[in-house]
Design a protein around this motif. Structure first.
Motif, PDB file in Angstrom:
ATOM      1  N   MET A 199      22.959  12.688  -0.113  1.00  0.00           N
ATOM      2  CA  MET A 199      21.860  11.722  -0.084  1.00  0.00           C
ATOM      3  C   MET A 199      22.402  10.310  -0.284  1.00  0.00           C
ATOM      4  SD  MET A 199      18.545  11.548  -2.536  1.00  0.00           S
ATOM      5  CE  MET A 199      19.399  10.907  -3.941  1.00  0.00           C
ATOM      6  N   LYS A 202      23.885   9.023   2.796  1.00  0.00           N
ATOM      7  CA  LYS A 202      22.827   8.696   3.749  1.00  0.00           C
ATOM      8  C   LYS A 202      22.266   7.302   3.456  1.00  0.00           C
ATOM      9  CE  LYS A 202      19.423   8.875   6.480  1.00  0.00           C
ATOM     10  NZ  LYS A 202      19.781   8.725   7.853  1.00  0.00           N
ATOM     11  N   VAL A 203      21.990   7.052   2.190  1.00  0.00           N
ATOM     12  CA  VAL A 203      21.415   5.753   1.830  1.00  0.00           C
ATOM     13  C   VAL A 203      22.409   4.645   2.168  1.00  0.00           C
ATOM     14  CG1 VAL A 203      20.527   4.360  -0.045  1.00  0.00           C
ATOM     15  CG2 VAL A 203      20.028   6.765   0.028  1.00  0.00           C
ATOM     16  N   GLU A 221      11.896   7.511  11.495  1.00  0.00           N
ATOM     17  CA  GLU A 221      12.750   8.683  11.657  1.00  0.00           C
ATOM     18  C   GLU A 221      13.793   8.722  10.542  1.00  0.00           C
ATOM     19  OE1 GLU A 221      11.900   6.596  13.915  1.00  0.00           O
ATOM     20  OE2 GLU A 221      11.031   7.684  15.609  1.00  0.00           O
ATOM     21  N   ASP A 222      14.290   7.540  10.214  1.00  0.00           N
ATOM     22  CA  ASP A 222      15.303   7.478   9.173  1.00  0.00           C
ATOM     23  C   ASP A 222      14.705   7.892   7.823  1.00  0.00           C
ATOM     24  OD1 ASP A 222      18.043   6.822   8.671  1.00  0.00           O
ATOM     25  OD2 ASP A 222      17.299   5.160   7.450  1.00  0.00           O
ATOM     26  N   VAL A 223      13.483   7.422   7.577  1.00  0.00           N
ATOM     27  CA  VAL A 223      12.819   7.807   6.326  1.00  0.00           C
ATOM     28  C   VAL A 223      12.610   9.319   6.305  1.00  0.00           C
ATOM     29  CG1 VAL A 223      10.705   7.616   4.973  1.00  0.00           C
ATOM     30  CG2 VAL A 223      11.741   5.575   5.929  1.00  0.00           C
ATOM     31  N   ALA A 225      14.449  11.575   7.755  1.00  0.00           N
ATOM     32  CA  ALA A 225      15.734  12.216   7.471  1.00  0.00           C
ATOM     33  C   ALA A 225      16.044  12.115   5.980  1.00  0.00           C
ATOM     34  CB  ALA A 225      16.841  11.554   8.287  1.00  0.00           C
ATOM     35  N   PHE A 226      15.715  10.972   5.414  1.00  0.00           N
ATOM     36  CA  PHE A 226      15.960  10.800   3.994  1.00  0.00           C
ATOM     37  C   PHE A 226      15.087  11.736   3.166  1.00  0.00           C
ATOM     38  CE2 PHE A 226      14.759   8.756  -0.025  1.00  0.00           C
ATOM     39  CZ  PHE A 226      16.001   8.663  -0.614  1.00  0.00           C
ATOM     40  N   LYS A 227      13.826  11.875   3.601  1.00  0.00           N
ATOM     41  CA  LYS A 227      12.912  12.764   2.883  1.00  0.00           C
ATOM     42  C   LYS A 227      13.484  14.174   2.807  1.00  0.00           C
ATOM     43  CE  LYS A 227       8.378  10.761   3.593  1.00  0.00           C
ATOM     44  NZ  LYS A 227       7.288  10.675   4.547  1.00  0.00           N
ATOM     45  N   SER A 230      16.256  14.263   0.325  1.00  0.00           N
ATOM     46  CA  SER A 230      15.885  14.130  -1.082  1.00  0.00           C
ATOM     47  C   SER A 230      15.124  15.368  -1.545  1.00  0.00           C
ATOM     48  CB  SER A 230      15.108  12.837  -1.328  1.00  0.00           C
ATOM     49  OG  SER A 230      13.776  12.990  -0.999  1.00  0.00           O
ATOM     50  N   LYS A 231      14.454  16.014  -0.607  1.00  0.00           N
ATOM     51  CA  LYS A 231      13.794  17.263  -0.952  1.00  0.00           C
ATOM     52  C   LYS A 231      14.839  18.328  -1.314  1.00  0.00           C
ATOM     53  CE  LYS A 231      10.141  20.115   0.887  1.00  0.00           C
ATOM     54  NZ  LYS A 231       9.444  20.446   2.135  1.00  0.00           N
ATOM     55  N   VAL A 234      16.011  17.785  -4.727  1.00  0.00           N
ATOM     56  CA  VAL A 234      15.065  18.293  -5.720  1.00  0.00           C
ATOM     57  C   VAL A 234      15.174  19.799  -5.863  1.00  0.00           C
ATOM     58  CG1 VAL A 234      12.623  18.662  -6.174  1.00  0.00           C
ATOM     59  CG2 VAL A 234      13.432  16.412  -5.544  1.00  0.00           C
TER      60      VAL A 234
END
Ligand SMILES: Nc1ncnc2c1ncn2[C@@H]1O[C@H](COP(=O)(O)OP(=O)(O)OP(=O)(O)O)[C@@H](O)[C@H]1O
Ligand SMILES: Nc1ncnc2c1ncn2[C@@H]1O[C@H](COP(=O)(O)OP(=O)(O)OP(=O)(O)O)[C@@H](O)[C@H]1O
Ligand SMILES: [Mg+2]
Ligand SMILES: [Mg+2]
Lengths: 585, 594
Positions: A199, A202-203, A221-223, A225-227, A230-231, A234
């Motif tokens: 992650m 990625k950031v 789309e980038d958000v 991919a980030f989601k 980050s999931k 978690v």
């Protein structure tokens, strides 16, 4: 268990700091001993109260002892912390400097294969884990064994060994279960860390490439991919938590069971007259003292487990030897003189594709050479070989009459001023960036270098002039400004050999001419190599090489080369229009 | 003093904002809290049972079997129950905290994407990344460790006090003395230790920033032989960091566990003296002593825990303030006005009297007006730093327009939605940037409409397919850090291919071929020429051969358009094109040559 080996690996450091560690451990043991006193006093007092035999003097002296012990422990604790933790952070400092030094010795090959984010992780997270091993690790090891041992001995010898044995029955269960949790935790923790660093990468990418992402409208789309990433983080972390949360309740369970056994069997002993109630009370108090060593034991495994993995990673990194080899007795003097290249072949990877082959030329001191050729033909590679950024075999490149491999690295690099094709500026002021290679340069010299690179006028127009802080990688500068600041940086060192790698691509024809004129005047007796796509940059050169797919296909002066058909003449004709304009007719 | 005050207030708002995030996983948290309280309650019953046992059964020696079984069973039941509850409670807490953090992370990340480039210009990448990942991680500790520890321990402490009051009111009152003492230590701790802790963290981020930059620019460092100087600079900061750390260790040594344990002995002294003195006059229940001593033992574990969590708390607050700062950042990317959702069909571009400045003081563009008809190619030329890239920045709506107007198809730029703009306009940036991943991903990005076919076509178009297909893995070749194993020109071709794959209606080329040889460039020009019908192009180039075919050439000088016309016109039109050169040659201050 074998994770404890990490202490062996760190032995060199413990030996080096043996005074601090030995004193620290001695103090720690003293603390453990002192801590045995209060429960005893509690027991005595209770017994006296029970028997109605407590006197004021007795009570007073008990209290005095308690107070004395408390103060002693306070002081001892302060000092062992300073000693042991002090030593452990010293280790972090040492390793951090060592890593940094190591990084400065690594060649570009090393950096090509690794991501900056990962190297950063080694220097931060891994060092932290090692520091913890040398600090908290030592503490928990000593504490759990010393304090646990002392307490056990006291319980068994001064109160009742039978009671001690019985109440410790649940302990093996704890040892077994915590070690099981440990292995489970290990795997899950590892996965969670990987997810986190993924992650992080990625950031890092998204932010560095924010301009591109915006330009292509890829934000959503980038958000997304980030989601997803980050999931994942978690989920992996919840998996860790599920195991991690087992530790505390398990320990409470074991402690509770111990107390239960202690009180029930203890009462039995009291009934039998083998024990006083006061002793029972102080026994449970000792049991309370055992909680910390038990926790410490579990914690110890946690610490050494991470410490071991981190130490292995850091030592592995320190062992990587991607350096440019240097001869111990190499020539220290900076080469000044001709450049002779007799390169038969060069490839980036062993047995890989040949990036360069059959390149032969001689460039006398004070001359200028141009290198031209198709994109990807090997111009930059050739320049970087002259800098010894990559290894070449012996007898292929000669500087001032000696094999380049016979020089010390710093000598070669002192001789060369390099303007890379991809400009990299540091987030510092413009003046600091120009003075990067010659830190003590006077402001006068810095200004002069800026003038020679034709960037002076731009700089004085900035709000803070030479003191303007350029953003990361110089984001707030125009393309040509960045390029010319890099040129100024190289000029300031007054190198014997100046290499401009396509460094005039982002400047206009007139500025280019200014710079070339300045170079000619300033560097009359020095050697210059210029690579370019615009032939106007190399037209004046004494020698021009044309590369194609790593081979030298043409060599000569401008006049010679336009006289024969070939890549050079073709390009010249295509660009003729431009030179027509630049020359004003 | 004042400053300190505002800081405290700010900390409070951060704190309450952190708390307000709890709403995001309210149900789970409420359940967790409920379990926590029950578990703590049951946990505290243990010593009372033992007390009853000692006083009512052991001392008078009355052991009725049924009562014994009941007590033993009760005791064991309580332990098991509280362990189970604690486990569930811990897992619930962690899960809730992680969910909250995830949603916070996504908020921050998407907010950052909404910010304008002006923001990115002034913010280092490293600090943004650490806000999005590490700072949120520190906030996670706030929810997982700090908050639950505070709640748990405060409940626990309250429970202990209730139990103590139940056992002996007077002694309970005496024990209340401990609270201000502990409160005092906490205040001291916050004042000194937390401060030095923060100082240490600051040094650490300085250290990491230095390391990060050195790693990125290592080749420059080596080529300029600056290893020794940088090593020294690094070692200096490293040393400062360690000194701050050492100071923190000392404060911790004075104020953390050692201090709390000192108070613990004090508490034991109070209890023993109390009962000791009492025993001079009247008999004392031994079980009560036991229970008190036991509660004291239990009392200080949570206190220690709280103290240890204080620095975490402090750190979380700082991290929180950094994250909220980022969330509140309103340097938004220019937004859309109106809701007409216009669509770009023709691609006519017009600049009307545009004046622009990055810093609000120095204008970079002055009164720029021009008109590009659909399908036309407009070229921008001019000295370096004259504002060419800035024009494209405005056209891409990277920065907010300050004066004048830009229209596309006669509709103001600000009325278009971002995705409309970005899907119709394609920009090749002056500095190419490659993402991690393979070449195909770098060309198509996340756009699933772009098939492998189209990736290949686009690469063909920009003449990149030749070298890509020679790679061992072709289009699936992974790209190293920032594409360092490609030549600069190859990287530029890849990013050019990316733009072509998106098939833009309006094409903006900012020195798109500056690092590419003339033959390849000509081939690209040729391809572009064939496809030019219906595509408006804005091209910037220093190599004039690149733009000779342009329908219109604008010559920029210090932010103004000083010349315009076709190539032919400009040359014939009285030679202003070269006059500019001669004029500027005269303008040049003579000192430059001296
Ligand atoms: N993001 C920014 N923030 C602040 N100032 C900027 C920024 N980008 C550019 N500038 C300044 O604005 C001026 C114009 O820059 P611009 O990039 O538009 O020039 P350019 O014509 O594209 O030059 P080049 O040919 O060198 O690329 C320069 O002086 C530059 O320093
Ligand atoms: N570090 C590296 N590892 C492996 N291959 C490399 C590396 N650097 C360059 N190459 C490859 O070697 C070839 C020559 O690259 P080089 O950078 O020398 O080209 P160039 O002539 O400078 O091109 P340009 O005009 O685009 O700057 C290219 O095919 C490139 O992909
Ligand atoms: Mg190159
Ligand atoms: Mg530009």
């Amino acid at each position: 268990m074998q994770d404890l080996n990490v202490f062996w690996d760190l032995m060199w450091y413990f030996k080096q700091e043996k005074r601090r560690y030995l004193t620290g451990i001695a103090l720690l043991s003293l603390v453990s001993l002192c801590l045995l006193v209060p429960p005893k006093i509690i027991g005595y007092t209770v017994d006296h109260i029970k028997n109605n035999s407590l006197t004021e003097r007795q009570l007073g002296s008990y209290m005095l002892i308690l107070a004395a012990v408390a103060v002693t422990v306070y002081i001892l604790r302060f000092f062992w912390r300073v000693l042991i933790y002090g030593a452990s952070i010293q280790l972090a400092l040492l390793l951090r400097n060592r890593l940094y030094t190591h990084f400065t010795n690594m060649s570009p090959r090393f950096y090509q294969k690794r991501r900056v984010g990962d190297l950063m992780a080694h220097s931060t997270n891994d060092l932290q884990a090692i520091q913890q091993t040398a600090g908290d690790g030592v503490l928990t090891l000593v504490d759990s064994s010393m304090m646990g041992g002392f307490t056990l001995i006291t319980m068994a010898s001064t109160i009742s060994w039978k009671l001690t044995l019985i109440s410790l029955l649940p302990l093996p269960f704890m040892a077994w279960s915590t070690s099981r949790y440990g292995t489970m935790l290990h795997e899950r923790f590892h996965k969670a860390q990987e997810a986190f660093s993924e992650m992080n990468d990625k950031v890092q990418e998204s932010i560095s490439g924010a301009r591109v992402i915006k330009a292509f409208g890829q934000e959503e789309e980038d958000v997304d991919a980030f989601k997803a990433l980050s999931k994942d983080v978690v989920q992996k972390n919840i998996a860790v938590a599920k195991v991690d949360a087992l530790f505390d309740p398990t320990i409470s369970l074991v402690v509770g069971a111990s107390f239960f056994l202690a009180v029930s069997y203890g009462s039995f002993l009291v009934l039998n007259g083998e024990l006083t109630i006061g002793q029972l009370v102080s026994f449970t108090s000792y049991l309370g003292l055992l909680i910390w060593p038990m926790l410490a034991f579990g914690w110890l495994f946690n610490i050494v487990e991470r410490g071991r993995a981190s130490y292995d990673r850091v030592t592995a990194l320190l062992k990587v030897n991607d350096v440019i080899s240097e001869k111990e007795d190499g020539i220290q003097k900076t080469p000044a003189g001709s450049v002779v290249v007799n390169l038969t072949s060069f490839s980036f990877e062993e047995n890989g594709q040949k990036a360069l082959q059959d390149i032969h030329f001689e460039l006398n001191e004070g001359k200028t050479m141009g290198i031209v050729g198709k994109t990807g033909s090997g111009k930059t590679t050739l320049c970087r070989l002259l800098l010894r950024e990559f290894e070449v075999e012996d007898n292929q490149i000669f500087l001032a009459g000696h094999d380049i491999n016979d020089y010390r690295l710093h000598a070669v690099r002192e001789a060369i001023g390099y303007v890379p094709q991809d400009h990299f500026l540091f987030s510092a002021t413009v003046a600091e960036n120009i003075a990067f290679g010659k830190y003590r340069a006077s402001f006068q010299d810095i200004k002069q270098a800026a003038k020679d690179a034709a960037v002076y006028e731009d700089i004085v127009q900035f709000k803070n002039g030479f003191e303007t802080v350029v953003g990361e990688r110089g984001v707030t500068l125009s393309g040509g400004q960045k390029q010319r600041i890099s040129i100024a940086r190289a000029l300031l060192t007054e190198p014997e050999l100046l290499i401009l790698d396509d460094s005039l691509s982002a400047v206009d024809a007139r500025t280019e001419e200014d710079i070339l004129k300045n170079l000619k005047r300033k560097r009359k007796d020095k050697t210059t190599i210029i690579t370019a796509h615009r032939l106007s940059s190399v037209g004046h050169a004494d020698l021009i090489l044309v590369l194609d797919e790593g081979r030298m296909v043409q060599k000569g002066t401008h006049e010679e080369l336009i006289a024969v058909p070939g890549w050079y003449r073709d390009t010249y004709e295509r660009q003729a229009l431009e030179s027509l304009i630049a020359k004003g007719g | 003093m004042d400053q300190a005050n505002t800081k405290v207030i700010k900390q409070r708002t951060v704190f309450s904002r952190l708390l307000s995030y709890l709403k995001r996983d309210q149900k789970r948290l409420i359940a967790a809290f409920a379990l926590l309280i029950i578990a703590t309650g049951t946990d505290l019953l243990g010593p009372i049972i033992i007390k009853i046992f000692i006083d009512d059964h052991l001392t008078p020696r009355s052991f009725e079997p049924s009562v014994m079984v009941l007590m033993a069973g009760g005791y064991i039941g309580i332990i098991v129950l509280s362990c189970l509850l604690n486990y569930v409670q811990l897992v619930l807490f962690q899960t809730a905290a992680m969910n909250i953090i995830q949603s916070m992370r996504i908020d921050v990340f998407s907010n950052v994407h909404d910010l304008g480039l002006r923001f990115f210009d002034r913010t280092p990448v490293g600090s943004l990344v650490s806000k999005i990942t590490n700072d949120t991680e520190a906030i996670k500790d706030f929810y997982v460790s700090v908050l639950s520890a505070f709640v748990q321990n405060i409940v626990y402490l309250a429970g202990i006090f209730i139990a103590m009051f139940y056992l002996n009111v007077k002694l309970g009152l005496f024990c209340l003395v401990l609270l201000p003492v502990i409160g005092f230590i906490m205040v001291l701790y916050r004042k000194y230790s937390s401060q030095s802790f923060l100082h240490m963290r600051e040094k650490l981020s300085e250290l990491n920033a230095k390391l990060n930059e050195s790693l990125q620019g290592m080749s420059i460092v080596q080529v300029f032989n600056q290893q020794r100087r940088l090593k020294k600079e690094f070692a200096d900061v490293n040393k400062e960091h360690n000194e701050a750390w050492m100071k923190n260790i000392k404060y911790n040594g004075l104020l953390l566990r050692p201090a709390v344990d000192l108070v613990y002995v004090l508490a034991i002294m109070i209890v023993l003296s109390f009962f000791g003195i009492k025993s001079f006059s009247s008999p004392v229940e031994i079980g009560v002593i036991y229970a008190f001593v036991n509660y004291m033992d239990r009392f200080f574990e949570p206190v220690n825990m709280l103290m240890m969590r204080l620095s975490m708390f402090q750190q979380a607050i700082i991290a929180g303030s950094r994250v909220f700062e980022l969330l509140d950042e309103d340097d938004q990317a220019p937004g859309t006005k109106g809701s007409s959702d216009p669509v770009i069909t023709e691609g006519a571009i017009e600049f009307k009297n545009v004046t622009f400045s990055y810093d609000g003081k120095h204008p970079v563009l002055k009164n720029i007006s021009f008109h590009a008809r659909p399908g036309e190619t407009v070229a921008l030329v001019g000295h370096t730093g004259s504002g060419k890239s800035s024009i494209t920045n405005l056209l891409m709506r990277f920065y907010e327009l300050q004066q004048g107007e830009i229209t596309i198809d006669s509709v103001p730029l600000s009325h278009y939605r971002n995705d409309e703009l970005r899907s119709k306009m394609g920009l090749v940036l002056q500095d190419s940037f490659l993402f991690a991943g393979n070449i195909a991903h770098n060309i198509s990005l996340f756009n699933t409409d772009i098939t492998r076919e189209r990736v290949k076509e686009a690469s063909d178009f920009v003449q990149a397919s030749e070298f890509i297909e020679k790679l061992p893995d072709g289009y699936d070749q992974e790209i190293g850090e920032r594409g360092s194993t490609f030549s600069t020109g190859q990287r530029q071709l890849i990013s050019f291919a990316r733009t072509m794959a998106f098939e833009p209606k309006i094409l903006i080329l900012d020195e798109a071929t500056a690092n590419i040889d003339t033959q390849t460039e000509d081939a690209i020009q040729h391809a572009l020429h064939k496809m030019r019908s219906g595509r408006t192009t804005i091209a910037i180039a220093h190599r004039l051969s690149t733009i000779q075919d342009a329908d219109q050439i604008l010559v920029l000088h210090k932010g103004e358009i000083v010349e315009r016309g076709t190539h032919q016109e400009l040359i014939q039109f009285g030679g202003l094109y070269f006059k500019m050169y001669t004029l500027q040659q005269k303008d040049k201050p003579t000192e430059e040559v001296s």
